[in-house]
Design a protein around this motif. Sequence first.
Motif, PDB file in Angstrom:
ATOM      1  N   ARG A 139       0.837  -1.206   0.000  1.00 47.71           N
ATOM      2  CA  ARG A 139       0.000   0.000   0.000  1.00 47.71           C
ATOM      3  C   ARG A 139       0.870   1.253   0.000  1.00 47.71           C
ATOM      4  NH1 ARG A 139      -5.275  -0.714   3.992  1.00 47.71           N
ATOM      5  NH2 ARG A 139      -6.649  -1.637   2.420  1.00 47.71           N
ATOM      6  N   SER A 140       1.958   1.230   0.755  1.00 53.71           N
ATOM      7  CA  SER A 140       2.867   2.374   0.777  1.00 53.71           C
ATOM      8  C   SER A 140       3.505   2.573  -0.586  1.00 53.71           C
ATOM      9  CB  SER A 140       3.951   2.170   1.844  1.00 53.71           C
ATOM     10  OG  SER A 140       3.380   2.049   3.132  1.00 53.71           O
ATOM     11  N   GLN A 142       2.262   1.618  -3.413  1.00 53.46           N
ATOM     12  CA  GLN A 142       1.220   2.053  -4.333  1.00 53.46           C
ATOM     13  C   GLN A 142       0.956   3.544  -4.180  1.00 53.46           C
ATOM     14  OE1 GLN A 142      -2.455  -0.138  -4.161  1.00 53.46           O
ATOM     15  NE2 GLN A 142      -3.568   1.386  -5.357  1.00 53.46           N
ATOM     16  N   THR A 143       1.008   4.037  -2.931  1.00 49.85           N
ATOM     17  CA  THR A 143       0.812   5.462  -2.706  1.00 49.85           C
ATOM     18  C   THR A 143       1.868   6.272  -3.447  1.00 49.85           C
ATOM     19  OG1 THR A 143      -0.158   5.056  -0.526  1.00 49.85           O
ATOM     20  CG2 THR A 143       0.721   7.265  -0.949  1.00 49.85           C
ATOM     21  N   ASP A 146       1.130   6.125  -7.134  1.00 43.69           N
ATOM     22  CA  ASP A 146       0.011   6.999  -7.496  1.00 43.69           C
ATOM     23  C   ASP A 146       0.470   8.448  -7.607  1.00 43.69           C
ATOM     24  OD1 ASP A 146      -1.671   4.846  -7.550  1.00 43.69           O
ATOM     25  OD2 ASP A 146      -2.502   5.180  -5.546  1.00 43.69           O
TER      26      ASP A 146
END
Length: 221
Positions: A139-140, A142-143, A146
Amino acid sequence: MKLIKRLSTSITATLDSAVGQLENHDAIVEATIKQTRQSVAKTKARINTLRQQQHTYETQLKEAREQFDLWTERAANLAKDDQAKALQCVARRNQYEAEIGRLSYSAEQQKDLIRDVSHNLQKLQSKLDEMTQKHNLMRSRQTVADVNRAVATVSSDNSISETFERWESAVLEHEFAVSDACTRDPLDAELTRNEDEADLLAQLQLIQADAKPNQAEKNNE
């Protein structure tokens, strides 16, 4: 220019697709973590139930051993005076002996079961911790991806740059117009206007001077 826009659109679509896949992966992993967490909770509850049952076996086993000793002592005390009752005591003693065997076996089986389930719980917990850690890491990442994607999209959008350029040109025109209006000297404007009128007046006088001889000639005729 059109080729660049097509390439930009293609890259954006590819990035959107990649982001969609990342979101799907996130949902899948999150669902798996949720299921694993539920399994861990159920396993812990099961272990608690097994331990309660083991405690029951151990309590019953303790009582059975106490009864075994009691009926053994009674049989010994009644052996000389009342053999019939002594035999009944022995029969009761044998029943508790069998109960001790059954409860001992059940208690050992329960211990083995608790050990196996606890081992499985440790594996489940380790798997859950590993998945949770990887999930947070992804998730990190992916952030960051993004953010990079947003920066790349803005950087590749030529229309935004063109819009800013047109906007700046329009603002500059208004600024120049206002600047000219604000910096115009009223005295200079008045003197210039007077000079223009004087020049026109001088031209008119010349015209009038040229017109007088011509008028005199016509009168003589």
